[in-house]
Design a protein around this motif. Structure first.
Motif, PDB file in Angstrom:
ATOM      1  N   ALA A 131      24.761  52.359  -7.749  1.00 28.25           N
ATOM      2  CA  ALA A 131      24.433  51.362  -8.549  1.00 28.25           C
ATOM      3  C   ALA A 131      23.721  51.713  -9.936  1.00 28.25           C
ATOM      4  N   PHE A 132      23.072  52.653  -9.815  1.00 30.90           N
ATOM      5  CA  PHE A 132      22.226  53.229 -11.140  1.00 30.90           C
ATOM      6  C   PHE A 132      23.297  53.777 -12.031  1.00 30.90           C
ATOM      7  N   TRP A 191      27.336  44.043 -11.956  1.00 29.46           N
ATOM      8  CA  TRP A 191      26.134  43.887 -11.817  1.00 29.46           C
ATOM      9  C   TRP A 191      25.856  43.047 -10.743  1.00 29.46           C
ATOM     10  N   ALA A 192      26.676  41.985 -10.536  1.00 33.67           N
ATOM     11  CA  ALA A 192      26.363  41.327  -9.270  1.00 33.67           C
ATOM     12  C   ALA A 192      26.323  41.891  -7.959  1.00 33.67           C
ATOM     13  N   VAL A 193      27.259  42.924  -7.753  1.00 31.44           N
ATOM     14  CA  VAL A 193      27.336  43.591  -6.660  1.00 31.44           C
ATOM     15  C   VAL A 193      26.296  44.707  -6.520  1.00 31.44           C
ATOM     16  N   GLY A 194      26.128  45.479  -7.645  1.00 38.91           N
ATOM     17  CA  GLY A 194      25.223  46.634  -7.528  1.00 38.91           C
ATOM     18  C   GLY A 194      23.640  46.101  -7.003  1.00 38.91           C
ATOM     19  N   ALA A 195      23.426  44.878  -7.727  1.00 35.06           N
ATOM     20  CA  ALA A 195      21.917  44.469  -7.609  1.00 35.06           C
ATOM     21  C   ALA A 195      21.698  44.104  -6.053  1.00 35.06           C
ATOM     22  N   VAL A 196      22.598  43.244  -5.544  1.00 34.11           N
ATOM     23  CA  VAL A 196      22.433  42.810  -4.209  1.00 34.11           C
ATOM     24  C   VAL A 196      22.401  43.981  -3.244  1.00 34.11           C
ATOM     25  N   LEU A 197      23.243  45.235  -3.332  1.00 34.95           N
ATOM     26  CA  LEU A 197      23.295  46.418  -2.714  1.00 34.95           C
ATOM     27  C   LEU A 197      22.117  47.186  -2.754  1.00 34.95           C
ATOM     28  N   VAL A 198      21.400  47.242  -3.690  1.00 35.84           N
ATOM     29  CA  VAL A 198      20.103  47.979  -3.799  1.00 35.84           C
ATOM     30  C   VAL A 198      18.891  46.887  -3.236  1.00 35.84           C
ATOM     31  N   ALA A 199      19.056  45.987  -3.613  1.00 43.75           N
ATOM     32  CA  ALA A 199      18.038  44.813  -3.003  1.00 43.75           C
ATOM     33  C   ALA A 199      17.984  44.703  -1.526  1.00 43.75           C
ATOM     34  N   ARG A 223      10.584  46.219  -4.017  1.00 39.09           N
ATOM     35  CA  ARG A 223      11.712  45.720  -4.368  1.00 39.09           C
ATOM     36  C   ARG A 223      11.871  45.536  -5.879  1.00 39.09           C
ATOM     37  N   GLY A 224      10.658  45.252  -6.436  1.00 40.11           N
ATOM     38  CA  GLY A 224      10.596  45.097  -8.015  1.00 40.11           C
ATOM     39  C   GLY A 224      10.537  46.282  -8.714  1.00 40.11           C
ATOM     40  N   LYS A 225       9.906  47.278  -8.163  1.00 40.19           N
ATOM     41  CA  LYS A 225      10.228  48.844  -8.578  1.00 40.19           C
ATOM     42  C   LYS A 225      11.474  49.303  -8.691  1.00 40.19           C
ATOM     43  N   ALA A 226      12.154  49.162  -7.408  1.00 39.60           N
ATOM     44  CA  ALA A 226      13.332  49.779  -7.428  1.00 39.60           C
ATOM     45  C   ALA A 226      14.382  49.164  -8.285  1.00 39.60           C
ATOM     46  N   LEU A 227      14.488  47.891  -8.369  1.00 41.13           N
ATOM     47  CA  LEU A 227      15.382  47.193  -9.356  1.00 41.13           C
ATOM     48  C   LEU A 227      14.989  47.448 -10.618  1.00 41.13           C
ATOM     49  N   GLY A 228      13.804  47.781 -10.925  1.00 43.20           N
ATOM     50  CA  GLY A 228      13.489  47.979 -12.277  1.00 43.20           C
ATOM     51  C   GLY A 228      13.844  49.549 -13.005  1.00 43.20           C
ATOM     52  N   SER A 274      18.758  52.023 -15.980  1.00 41.16           N
ATOM     53  CA  SER A 274      19.754  52.843 -16.401  1.00 41.16           C
ATOM     54  C   SER A 274      20.563  52.337 -17.452  1.00 41.16           C
ATOM     55  N   TRP A 275      20.345  51.116 -17.746  1.00 44.88           N
ATOM     56  CA  TRP A 275      20.977  50.444 -19.137  1.00 44.88           C
ATOM     57  C   TRP A 275      20.587  51.037 -20.104  1.00 44.88           C
ATOM     58  N   ALA A 276      19.039  51.484 -20.145  1.00 44.04           N
ATOM     59  CA  ALA A 276      18.781  52.227 -21.569  1.00 44.04           C
ATOM     60  C   ALA A 276      19.087  53.609 -21.566  1.00 44.04           C
ATOM     61  N   ILE A 277      19.611  54.044 -20.417  1.00 44.74           N
ATOM     62  CA  ILE A 277      20.160  55.580 -20.428  1.00 44.74           C
ATOM     63  C   ILE A 277      21.617  55.326 -21.041  1.00 44.74           C
ATOM     64  N   GLY A 278      22.511  54.273 -20.471  1.00 43.63           N
ATOM     65  CA  GLY A 278      23.684  54.251 -20.867  1.00 43.63           C
ATOM     66  C   GLY A 278      23.868  53.698 -22.347  1.00 43.63           C
ATOM     67  N   TRP A 279      22.816  52.925 -22.690  1.00 45.53           N
ATOM     68  CA  TRP A 279      22.633  52.758 -24.301  1.00 45.53           C
ATOM     69  C   TRP A 279      22.526  53.938 -25.103  1.00 45.53           C
ATOM     70  N   ALA A 280      21.478  54.843 -24.809  1.00 45.90           N
ATOM     71  CA  ALA A 280      21.291  55.982 -25.423  1.00 45.90           C
ATOM     72  C   ALA A 280      22.449  57.038 -25.430  1.00 45.90           C
ATOM     73  N   VAL A 281      23.245  57.051 -24.337  1.00 49.68           N
ATOM     74  CA  VAL A 281      24.351  57.752 -24.409  1.00 49.68           C
ATOM     75  C   VAL A 281      25.556  57.188 -25.300  1.00 49.68           C
ATOM     76  N   ALA A 282      25.251  56.054 -25.372  1.00 47.11           N
ATOM     77  CA  ALA A 282      26.351  55.361 -26.286  1.00 47.11           C
ATOM     78  C   ALA A 282      26.039  55.618 -27.799  1.00 47.11           C
ATOM     79  N   VAL A 283      24.848  55.392 -28.105  1.00 45.99           N
ATOM     80  CA  VAL A 283      24.282  56.024 -29.441  1.00 45.99           C
ATOM     81  C   VAL A 283      24.589  57.212 -29.831  1.00 45.99           C
TER      82      VAL A 283
END
Length: 438
Positions: A36-37, A137-145, A153-158, A163-172
């Protein structure tokens, strides 16, 4: 040590440290978490690559800001359809198989986007890409939750959301390198073609990822007829269930919450690269530097907000971060020309609070819906919110011609006000157990 009545001392046993939430996942859970990450990060890479490329795409096909803004709008709008379809699919066939399907779709059509020979062809490819993008997103979030314990649960999903920021940084980074080495008319195509890389994730999921135990037990109960299918409504399709009884109010309010948060976010981050380049006169290198400040703030915001959700609860954390994100947005675009140093500083809280708003969605939406319709409910609300939120970049693209891009982006504040209002109609779910008898 402590003293006894006889003067002797006894040694009290030291309490065993509690196992970390990540260790508690077990090998099976950690494999799902990693999948999911990676999926979230690759989602981010693709969408950010599009945002960074809008100026080059417009120049290639001879279209204006309204048309290029529409590329983001149709991608995100199509993701609403994808999120609903993937949610229903994962409640029917399982989390792991649905995750593979969504990754395959968005990988293929991201790659094809780089081969488009006309604006119209690119628009069509982005529609299909959005379907897979929303579903992931729909599937990955439920899988981890469903795998992590309630109090964490809040920490884990946070962390997953970070990982969105990581993908963002790689894109930049990719944008910085590709646009420096390749002509602008071809550079955006190279970024799109890199979207084929997520297909490798399918191999990992197929070999390593299994459905959560709570889902397997729910499916087995339904199959064996041990649950009261008539009274509980489990014989209905998951999509019907989320619009019936008490779930109807939850579905509508959660969709408005998702619309507000995502509308405000997309208003900012679809147009910030163009704003920095065209109205602040920053080069590609300069723009990347400013974006990295926002990205660092985003990463820390995702992780921090996850911890805050486990401290304050879902509703109060959403309200806190939405309020501060709206304030940061106003400050960012009110900074006068020539004050780029201040702009750099304000970029950190902008990224921190706007991105932190997202950290609670995976846990909150999973807690709001029962196991038999969890993927459908979460997928519907988040991605319908994404679809309506996607209207914001398009609106801003047309407003920019009349009032300037800086003023137009301030429209995003409306989204955060909408989200705060929706919280009044939603329950607090912090600490809720996800059980197979739901």
């Amino acid at each position: 040590m402590s003293s006894t009545a006889a003067g002797r001392t006894t040694v009290r046993p030291r309490a065993e440290p509690q196992e970390s939430w990540y260790a508690a996942l077990g090998e099976r859970g950690r494999k799902g978490f990693r999948a999911a990450f990676a999926g979230f990060a690759l989602d981010a890479f693709d969408l950010i690559a599009l945002r960074l490329s809008v100026s080059a795409i417009g120049a290639t096909f001879g279209v204006g800001t309204g048309a290029t803004g529409a590329l983001s709008t149709v991608t995100l709008s199509a993701s609403a359809i994808g999120g609903v379809l993937a949610g229903v699919l994962c409640d029917r066939v399982g989390r792991a198989r649905a995750l593979m399907a969504t990754v395959a779709i968005y990988s293929l059509f991201t790659f094809l986007s780089g081969l488009a020979t006309s604006y119209e062809m690119l628009l069509v490819f982005r529609i299909f890409q959005g379907i897979g993008f929303g579903g992931e997103w729909a599937v990955g979030a439920v899988l981890v939750a469903e795998m992590v314990r309630p109090e964490a649960r809040g920490k884990a999903l946070g962390v997953i959301q970070s990982s969105w920021a990581i993908g963002w940084a790689v894109a930049v980074v990719a944008y910085l390198i590709v646009f420096e080495l390749v002509a602008e008319s071809s550079a955006w195509r190279v970024l799109m073609c890199l979207g084929a890389l997520p297909a490798l994730l399918i191999l990992y999921i197929r070999r390593n990822v299994e459905d959560p135990e709570v889902f397997e037990r729910t499916k087995e109960r339904r199959r064996r007829g041990q649950a009261d299918a008539v009274e509980s409504g489990a014989d209905d399709s998951p999509l019907k269930q989320i619009f019936r009884g008490d779930l109807l109010r939850v579905t509508l309010a959660a969709s408005v919450l998702a619309t507000g948060i995502q509308g405000g976010y997309y208003a900012m981050f679809t147009w910030i690269p163009t704003y920095l380049k065209e109205e602040r006169d920053l080069t590609v290198v300069g723009t990347s530097g400013y974006l990295f400040v926002v990205i660092v703030g985003s990463f820390l915001g995702y992780v921090t907000a996850g911890h805050v959700h486990d401290r304050l609860g879902r509703r109060r954390t959403f309200a806190l971060f939405a309020s501060l994100a709206g304030l940061s947005l106003v400050l960012y675009f009110l900074i006068p020309s020539g004050s780029n140093g201040t702009l750099l500083l304000v970029g950190f809280p902008l990224g921190f609070f706007a991105s932190g708003c997202f950290s609670g969605f995976g846990s909150y939406l999973s807690e709001l819906f029962p196991t038999r319709a969890r993927g459908t409910g979460g997928g519907f609300c988040y991605n319908v919110g994404r679809g309506f939120g996607a209207l914001f970049p398009g609106i801003i693209g047309f407003l920019a011609a009349a009032i300037g891009l800086g003023g137009a982006v301030a429209f995003g504040v409306f989204g955060y006000l909408l989200a705060i209002g929706a919280l009044a109609f939603l329950p607090e779910t912090h600490g809720k157990e996800l059980v197979p008898t739901d």
